[in-house]
Design a protein around this motif. Structure first.
Motif, short mmCIF file in Angstrom:
data_model
loop_
_atom_site.label_atom_id
_atom_site.label_comp_id
_atom_site.label_asym_id
_atom_site.label_seq_id
_atom_site.Cartn_x
_atom_site.Cartn_y
_atom_site.Cartn_z
N UNK A 165 0.81 -1.21 0.00
CA UNK A 165 0.00 0.00 0.00
C UNK A 165 0.85 1.27 0.00
N UNK A 166 1.94 1.26 0.76
CA UNK A 166 2.64 2.52 1.06
C UNK A 166 4.00 2.68 0.37
N UNK A 167 4.46 1.67 -0.34
CA UNK A 167 5.80 1.74 -0.94
C UNK A 167 5.73 1.34 -2.42
N UNK A 168 5.84 2.33 -3.30
CA UNK A 168 5.72 2.09 -4.74
C UNK A 168 6.75 1.10 -5.26
N UNK A 169 8.00 1.19 -4.75
CA UNK A 169 9.04 0.27 -5.21
C UNK A 169 8.72 -1.17 -4.83
N UNK A 170 8.29 -1.37 -3.60
CA UNK A 170 7.91 -2.72 -3.16
C UNK A 170 6.70 -3.21 -3.98
N UNK A 171 5.69 -2.36 -4.10
CA UNK A 171 4.46 -2.76 -4.79
C UNK A 171 4.74 -3.18 -6.23
N UNK A 172 5.74 -2.58 -6.86
CA UNK A 172 6.09 -2.93 -8.24
C UNK A 172 6.57 -4.37 -8.36
N UNK A 173 7.03 -4.97 -7.26
CA UNK A 173 7.53 -6.35 -7.29
C UNK A 173 6.44 -7.38 -7.04
N UNK A 174 5.21 -6.94 -6.78
CA UNK A 174 4.11 -7.84 -6.46
C UNK A 174 3.32 -8.20 -7.72
N UNK A 175 2.45 -9.19 -7.64
CA UNK A 175 1.62 -9.52 -8.81
C UNK A 175 0.75 -8.36 -9.31
N UNK A 176 0.45 -7.39 -8.44
CA UNK A 176 -0.35 -6.23 -8.87
C UNK A 176 0.48 -5.24 -9.68
N UNK A 177 1.80 -5.23 -9.48
CA UNK A 177 2.69 -4.38 -10.25
C UNK A 177 2.75 -2.92 -9.83
N UNK A 178 1.88 -2.53 -8.93
CA UNK A 178 1.87 -1.15 -8.45
C UNK A 178 1.07 -1.08 -7.14
N UNK A 179 1.13 0.10 -6.50
CA UNK A 179 0.46 0.28 -5.22
C UNK A 179 -1.05 0.05 -5.34
N UNK A 180 -1.60 -0.58 -4.31
CA UNK A 180 -3.05 -0.73 -4.20
C UNK A 180 -3.50 -0.08 -2.91
N UNK A 181 -4.72 0.40 -2.93
CA UNK A 181 -5.30 1.00 -1.72
C UNK A 181 -5.67 -0.10 -0.74
N UNK A 182 -5.64 0.22 0.54
CA UNK A 182 -6.14 -0.69 1.56
C UNK A 182 -7.61 -1.01 1.23
N UNK A 183 -7.98 -2.28 1.37
CA UNK A 183 -9.39 -2.63 1.14
C UNK A 183 -10.32 -1.88 2.07
N UNK A 184 -9.91 -1.74 3.34
CA UNK A 184 -10.75 -1.03 4.30
C UNK A 184 -10.87 0.45 3.97
N UNK A 185 -9.83 1.02 3.37
CA UNK A 185 -9.88 2.43 2.95
C UNK A 185 -10.94 2.59 1.87
N UNK A 186 -10.90 1.73 0.89
CA UNK A 186 -11.88 1.78 -0.19
C UNK A 186 -13.29 1.56 0.36
N UNK A 187 -13.45 0.55 1.22
CA UNK A 187 -14.76 0.23 1.78
C UNK A 187 -15.27 1.32 2.73
N UNK A 188 -14.38 2.17 3.21
CA UNK A 188 -14.81 3.23 4.13
C UNK A 188 -15.80 4.19 3.46
N UNK A 189 -15.83 4.22 2.15
CA UNK A 189 -16.82 5.04 1.45
C UNK A 189 -18.24 4.58 1.78
N UNK A 190 -18.38 3.29 2.01
CA UNK A 190 -19.71 2.75 2.35
C UNK A 190 -20.15 3.32 3.70
#
Length: 150
Positions: free
Chosen positions: A43-68
């Motif tokens: 979530x918080x480190x672009x360099x680390x997130x680039x090494x994951x299957x997502x390839x880039x930073x993702x938002x916390x699921x709870x952050x996204x769901x907080x809109x509800x």
């Protein structure tokens, strides 16, 4: 501070819905990490997130769901309602730079108990990334109040 009142239980009807949007920004992700204590580098480190299957930073699921939660507390049913439970399925992540739209729809009303079941979802570009349902305790109309929600 004054608040516009939400919907009383007797003003709700099946199919009523409200929506809210939010842009996923690095500032929002970093703030949510500080508030929640969740500093997972995906979530918080672009360099680390680039090494994951997502390839880039993702938002916390709870952050996204907080809109509800924001919809339930601000709009439908709105101020005075109590968020009781939520069941969610995370289908896809929200990425840095995405615009998330959350929608809550009245699915069932239990007048005696004052409970409302809401169908909820979050979407990016019209594609569902979170879906689920939640239970809300809606405020009952105070005795003698004959006002109508504007």
């Amino acid at each position: 501070m004054s608040y516009q009142r939400g919907y009383y239980l007797d003003e709700l009807s099946l199919g009523m819905e409200a929506e809210m949007t939010m842009d996923i920004t690095d500032e929002g992700i970093q703030t949510f990490a500080k508030l929640s204590g969740d500093f997972n580098p995906i979530h918080v480190d672009a360099d680390y997130a680039a090494t994951t299957p997502f390839g880039k930073q993702i938002a916390h699921g709870a952050f996204t769901a907080s809109l509800i939660s924001a919809i339930l507390g601000n709009d439908l049913p709105g101020p005075g309602s109590i968020f009781l439970e939520m069941n969610m399925k995370f289908r896809k992540p929200a990425y840095l730079g995405d615009t998330v739209t959350a929608v809550a729809e009245v699915e069932d009303i239990h007048p005696r108990r004052g409970r409302v079941k809401m169908k909820v979802k979050c979407m990016v570009d019209g594609k569902v990334i979170i879906r689920g349902d939640c239970g809300v305790l809606a405020p009952k109309r105070p005795e003698g109040d004959t006002s109508k929600k504007a």
